[in-house]
Motif scaffolding. Structure first.
Motif, PDB file in Angstrom:
ATOM      1  N   GLY A  21       0.784  -1.228   0.000  1.00  0.00           N
ATOM      2  CA  GLY A  21       0.000   0.000   0.000  1.00  0.00           C
ATOM      3  C   GLY A  21       0.812   1.273   0.000  1.00  0.00           C
ATOM      4  N   CYS A  22       2.107   1.172   0.261  1.00  0.00           N
ATOM      5  CA  CYS A  22       2.987   2.347   0.209  1.00  0.00           C
ATOM      6  C   CYS A  22       3.120   2.774  -1.249  1.00  0.00           C
ATOM      7  N   THR A  23       3.144   4.081  -1.488  1.00  0.00           N
ATOM      8  CA  THR A  23       3.188   4.511  -2.894  1.00  0.00           C
ATOM      9  C   THR A  23       4.605   4.819  -3.400  1.00  0.00           C
ATOM     10  N   HIS A  24       5.632   4.503  -2.617  1.00  0.00           N
ATOM     11  CA  HIS A  24       6.998   4.644  -3.146  1.00  0.00           C
ATOM     12  C   HIS A  24       7.151   3.877  -4.460  1.00  0.00           C
ATOM     13  N   GLY A  25       6.558   2.676  -4.499  1.00  0.00           N
ATOM     14  CA  GLY A  25       6.679   1.849  -5.702  1.00  0.00           C
ATOM     15  C   GLY A  25       6.117   2.556  -6.925  1.00  0.00           C
ATOM     16  N   ILE A  26       4.949   3.186  -6.730  1.00  0.00           N
ATOM     17  CA  ILE A  26       4.327   3.930  -7.836  1.00  0.00           C
ATOM     18  C   ILE A  26       5.251   5.073  -8.271  1.00  0.00           C
ATOM     19  N   ILE A  27       5.780   5.783  -7.289  1.00  0.00           N
ATOM     20  CA  ILE A  27       6.590   6.972  -7.605  1.00  0.00           C
ATOM     21  C   ILE A  27       7.917   6.565  -8.257  1.00  0.00           C
ATOM     22  N   TYR A 172      10.546  25.538 -11.792  1.00  0.00           N
ATOM     23  CA  TYR A 172       9.302  24.753 -11.817  1.00  0.00           C
ATOM     24  C   TYR A 172       9.086  24.084 -10.469  1.00  0.00           C
ATOM     25  N   ILE A 173       7.920  24.352  -9.887  1.00  0.00           N
ATOM     26  CA  ILE A 173       7.539  23.781  -8.588  1.00  0.00           C
ATOM     27  C   ILE A 173       6.099  23.303  -8.707  1.00  0.00           C
ATOM     28  N   GLU A 174       5.874  22.019  -8.507  1.00  0.00           N
ATOM     29  CA  GLU A 174       4.498  21.515  -8.578  1.00  0.00           C
ATOM     30  C   GLU A 174       4.270  20.468  -7.499  1.00  0.00           C
ATOM     31  N   ARG A 175       3.038  20.469  -6.977  1.00  0.00           N
ATOM     32  CA  ARG A 175       2.649  19.414  -6.032  1.00  0.00           C
ATOM     33  C   ARG A 175       1.608  18.527  -6.691  1.00  0.00           C
ATOM     34  N   VAL A 176       1.834  17.225  -6.599  1.00  0.00           N
ATOM     35  CA  VAL A 176       0.939  16.232  -7.181  1.00  0.00           C
ATOM     36  C   VAL A 176       0.645  15.175  -6.110  1.00  0.00           C
ATOM     37  N   GLU A 196      12.601  17.469 -18.318  1.00  0.00           N
ATOM     38  CA  GLU A 196      12.772  18.196 -19.587  1.00  0.00           C
ATOM     39  C   GLU A 196      13.379  19.577 -19.345  1.00  0.00           C
ATOM     40  N   ILE A 197      12.919  20.211 -18.272  1.00  0.00           N
ATOM     41  CA  ILE A 197      13.458  21.543 -17.935  1.00  0.00           C
ATOM     42  C   ILE A 197      14.942  21.432 -17.594  1.00  0.00           C
ATOM     43  N   GLN A 198      15.267  20.381 -16.839  1.00  0.00           N
ATOM     44  CA  GLN A 198      16.674  20.186 -16.499  1.00  0.00           C
ATOM     45  C   GLN A 198      17.504  19.876 -17.742  1.00  0.00           C
ATOM     46  N   ARG A 199      16.961  19.047 -18.619  1.00  0.00           N
ATOM     47  CA  ARG A 199      17.689  18.700 -19.842  1.00  0.00           C
ATOM     48  C   ARG A 199      18.010  19.949 -20.662  1.00  0.00           C
ATOM     49  N   ALA A 200      17.088  20.900 -20.623  1.00  0.00           N
ATOM     50  CA  ALA A 200      17.299  22.149 -21.364  1.00  0.00           C
ATOM     51  C   ALA A 200      18.211  23.113 -20.601  1.00  0.00           C
ATOM     52  N   GLY A 201      18.656  22.691 -19.400  1.00  0.00           N
ATOM     53  CA  GLY A 201      19.591  23.518 -18.630  1.00  0.00           C
ATOM     54  C   GLY A 201      18.972  24.771 -18.051  1.00  0.00           C
ATOM     55  N   LEU A 202      17.668  24.729 -17.772  1.00  0.00           N
ATOM     56  CA  LEU A 202      16.975  25.973 -17.422  1.00  0.00           C
ATOM     57  C   LEU A 202      17.018  26.321 -15.936  1.00  0.00           C
ATOM     58  N   GLY A 203      17.162  25.333 -15.059  1.00  0.00           N
ATOM     59  CA  GLY A 203      17.225  25.685 -13.643  1.00  0.00           C
ATOM     60  C   GLY A 203      16.635  24.625 -12.734  1.00  0.00           C
ATOM     61  N   TYR A 204      16.365  25.040 -11.497  1.00  0.00           N
ATOM     62  CA  TYR A 204      15.939  24.113 -10.452  1.00  0.00           C
ATOM     63  C   TYR A 204      14.466  23.715 -10.603  1.00  0.00           C
ATOM     64  N   THR A 205      14.190  22.439 -10.380  1.00  0.00           N
ATOM     65  CA  THR A 205      12.819  21.934 -10.465  1.00  0.00           C
ATOM     66  C   THR A 205      12.540  20.993  -9.289  1.00  0.00           C
ATOM     67  N   ILE A 206      11.319  21.066  -8.762  1.00  0.00           N
ATOM     68  CA  ILE A 206      10.925  20.147  -7.685  1.00  0.00           C
ATOM     69  C   ILE A 206       9.477  19.722  -7.889  1.00  0.00           C
ATOM     70  N   VAL A 207       9.252  18.427  -7.719  1.00  0.00           N
ATOM     71  CA  VAL A 207       7.896  17.891  -7.763  1.00  0.00           C
ATOM     72  C   VAL A 207       7.636  17.218  -6.418  1.00  0.00           C
ATOM     73  N   GLU A 208       6.668  17.746  -5.676  1.00  0.00           N
ATOM     74  CA  GLU A 208       6.278  17.124  -4.410  1.00  0.00           C
ATOM     75  C   GLU A 208       5.153  16.145  -4.705  1.00  0.00           C
ATOM     76  N   VAL A 209       5.324  14.918  -4.234  1.00  0.00           N
ATOM     77  CA  VAL A 209       4.300  13.898  -4.450  1.00  0.00           C
ATOM     78  C   VAL A 209       3.709  13.499  -3.101  1.00  0.00           C
ATOM     79  N   LEU A 210       2.434  13.781  -2.899  1.00  0.00           N
ATOM     80  CA  LEU A 210       1.764  13.340  -1.670  1.00  0.00           C
ATOM     81  C   LEU A 210       1.619  11.832  -1.733  1.00  0.00           C
ATOM     82  N   SER A 211       1.994  11.156  -0.631  1.00  0.00           N
ATOM     83  CA  SER A 211       1.958   9.696  -0.658  1.00  0.00           C
ATOM     84  C   SER A 211       1.424   9.167   0.665  1.00  0.00           C
ATOM     85  N   THR A 212       1.371   7.857   0.773  1.00  0.00           N
ATOM     86  CA  THR A 212       0.732   7.247   1.944  1.00  0.00           C
ATOM     87  C   THR A 212       1.715   6.388   2.730  1.00  0.00           C
ATOM     88  N   CYS A 213       1.354   6.129   3.987  1.00  0.00           N
ATOM     89  CA  CYS A 213       2.139   5.218   4.816  1.00  0.00           C
ATOM     90  C   CYS A 213       1.164   4.369   5.636  1.00  0.00           C
TER      91      CYS A 213
END
Lengths: 298, 354
Positions: A21-27, A172-176, A196-213
């Motif tokens: 049930g932990c979503t690390h596997g999905i992520i 780029y900062i997004e929460r999913v 993709e943003i990193q590949r283009a050398g554009l700067g810092y990116t973070i994606v926060e993924v809400l998950s379960t325990c």
């Protein structure tokens, strides 16, 4: 015979050790699919955290460095400065990133390091058996807040995306979230976009993924998904808190004097030291942050 | 023609690192080593290198971890309190077998202490410093010329054995200006770093840099490998200088700045009819135990003189295992013993009126 489903190449054959049930596997899978689809596995260098995903190098097929607790963004900084053309990402939980590693994440983001952070927020310390995290919700029972998190005793949860969106440099900062098919698809799109943003050398990116325990929340996997939907998303609204991709592209193109192609962008960025994106205005991000704040208050 | 320049110790360390092929420096300001960062901030961008002023010493050592794991010659520098903060990273690097160079230009402690010269980080440097069974290779120069030569050598040793090598100096050495003779070209002994994380290119199995293994049998094997390597280092890299030891009445052991005072003490004592020998460990780890036994064989006693409350003297006693009486003279807090003070101590030990 028609293949309808297969494991991404960027994942090894090693079975995950994560609890049911932990979503690390999905992520993990989403990260691997993104690397596959962008053809980046061979260029990728991951940084593993301390926490349940400490040994994600058993699962990712790309090169990986395991970091001390909270230090992944500093380790990633060192790697990226040696290999500016490679794709460097950190994979960190909420204890790692939002407690012991706050200095490292804030400053890597503030410097505009051209790295990607996948931030897995499940509102609890999983590996050490369910202690209160910086992201633990008010009222949430944990082994170190046995009568529920109380603001007068424990303070308030930290909203990382909103906090980092006050900085100039992040592109780029997004929460999913990882609790439904719709949200998982959205999470994959976000992780892909960050790479993709990193590949283009554009700067810092973070994606926060809400998950379960489920194990440490004391719930079934299905109850956990519901709890995430009904409680976590209220406190941690989903959405884009910063997207300055277009500005960063324009800025990189102007700065480099050439098109911001994949290699050129990364090279120009590495040579220039300070990120072109870092000097871009912060209007859009501030708006997103305000929107996030309002959503949270509402 | 090789250049002979008048330079400050800290700047020479930075120049030596660049000459040794270091292109990645990560640091945080602290006195009395900050000139290293100033030099790197100016020079690195000119030669396509990286200088980052990190958010903390903790971040700086972890940037070194990342860069070293990515295959680069990387360095950080600090002074005593900052070195304490880097111990976590050093322990991780020891287990992950990452080569790098770290510089400690010591000030006096404990705590925030003071910015004057001291040698009170000896234990921390040579006994590991962080948690777990490991060693740094610790090099202790006593001149600006040696700061240059040993910094270059530190990178070679680090790469050869996949360990962290430390330059252990003090504020006096770092701040001192002396002539330094640079070579036309450096002896840079590059090693294959097939283990580094450089991206697989889909052409090889993935490389993993890690310090964790939860399977006891495997982790013991890692420890055994490290210990075997430390034995190799002890066999191959132990360095020591011995002066005037033959026929000496008493042997003084001293490292770094203090050893220069002892060179004058030898002359002063000679005038009073006492022959003093000096054993100067250049590597503090590995410690030159055999040299200490050999060179002191004919002496009546051994005296360790240090800028601390008695640290290296313990290793001298272990080396001699009771074969000679061992005495100690130390000053702390940024104070240094005078020649007169040391000669007085020698006369006391030898039972002569002072």
């Amino acid at each position: 015979m028609k293949t309808v489903f297969k494991k991404p190449h960027a994942l090894t054959d090693t079975p995950f050790h994560y609890c049911p049930g932990c979503t690390h596997g999905i992520i993990h899978r989403l990260v691997a699919e993104a690397l596959d689809e962008l053809g980046l596995e061979g260029d990728a260098i991951g940084v593993a955290p301390v926490g349940c995903a400490y040994n994600n190098y058993e699962y990712f097929n790309c090169d990986v460095q395991q970091a001390a607790h909270g230090r992944a963004p500093a380790v990633a900084t060192g790697i990226k400065r040696v290999h500016p053309g490679k794709i460097v990402f950190t994979y960190q939980g909420d204890g790692d990133l939002a407690a012991i590693g706050t200095a490292e994440i804030v400053h890597a983001a503030a410097r505009g390091e051209r790295i990607t952070t996948v931030f897995v927020n499940n509102a609890i310390y999983g590996m050490t058996s369910g202690q209160m995290a910086p992201t633990t919700l008010l009222g949430q029972v944990t082994s170190t807040s046995p009568t529920g998190r109380k603001p007068e005793l424990h303070g308030y949860p930290i909203n990382i995306c909103e906090m980092l969106a006050t900085l100039d440099a992040p592109v780029y900062i997004e929460r999913v979230a990882s609790n439904s098919v719709k949200n998982i698809n959205s999470a994959k799109r976000a992780i892909k976009k960050a790479f993709e943003i990193q590949r283009a050398g554009l700067g810092y990116t973070i994606v926060e993924v809400l998950s379960t325990c489920p194990t440490n929340w004391g719930m079934s996997p299905i109850e956990s998904m519901k709890w995430l939907e009904e409680n976590m998303i209220k406190r941690y609204p989903l959405g884009v808190f910063r997207d300055r991709t277009a500005e960063a592209k324009a800025s990189a193109a102007a700065g480099a004097g050439v098109g911001a192609g994949n290699g050129a962008g990364a090279e120009a960025g590495a040579a220039g030291g300070a990120s072109a994106a870092a000097v871009a205005g912060n209007g859009a991000g501030a708006e997103a942050a305000r929107a996030g704040q309002e959503a949270r208050n509402g | 023609m090789a250049e002979r320049l008048l330079m400050k110790g800290n700047e020479v360390i930075a120049e030596a690192a660049i000459r040794a092929g270091c292109r990645h420096y990560f640091g945080y300001p602290i006195t009395p080593q900050t000139e290293i960062a100033h030099y790197m901030a100016k020079k690195m961008p000119e030669i396509g290198g990286t200088f980052i002023q990190a958010e903390s010493e903790v971040a700086a050592i972890n940037m070194v971890y990342g860069a070293a794991g990515a295959g680069a010659r990387a360095m950080t520098s600090s002074s005593s309190p900052g070195i304490s903060l880097k111990q976590e990273g050093l322990s991780y690097m020891a287990c992950a077998e990452l080569p790098a160079v770290i510089v400690n230009i010591m000030r006096c402690g404990p705590g925030l202490g003071g910015i004057m010269a001291a040698q009170a980080d000896y234990f921390q440097a040579v006994k590991g410093g962080g948690h777990g069974d490991y060693h740094l290779v610790v090099l202790a120069p006593n001149s600006v010329q040696e700061l240059y030569e040993l910094t270059v050598e530190a990178f070679n040793i680090a790469d050869r054995y996949r360990v962290v090598a430390m330059i252990l100096g003090d504020g006096m050495l770092g701040q001192m200006m002396e002539a330094v003779q640079f070579k036309d070209s450096e002896d840079i002994r590059k090693c294959d770093k097939g283990w580094a994380t450089t991206g697989t290119g889909l052409e090889r199995p993935h490389n993993v840099i890690t310090s964790i293994d939860t399977v006891p049998e495997r982790l013991e094997a890692v420890n055994n490998r490290l210990q075997a390597r430390y034995r190799d280092i002890a066999a191959n890299e132990t360095r020591v200088e011995a002066i005037n030891c033959e026929g000496a009445d008493i042997i003084i052991t001293a490292f770094g700045t203090v050893s220069r005072i002892i060179k004058n003490v030898i002359a002063d004592a000679e005038k009073e009819g006492v022959r003093v020998g000096l054993i100067r460990p250049i590597t503090l780890w590995p410690f030159p135990s055999q040299a200490i036994r050999d060179y002191s064989a004919g002496a009546k006693a051994v005296l360790s003189v240090e800028l601390n409350a008695g640290q290296m003297v313990e290793d001298v006693m272990i080396a001699l295992a009771g074969a000679k009486p061992v005495y100690f003279l130390g000053r702390t807090g940024g104070m240094a013993p005078t020649q007169l003070e040391i000669v007085g101590k020698i006369k006391d030990i030898l039972g002569r009126a002072s």
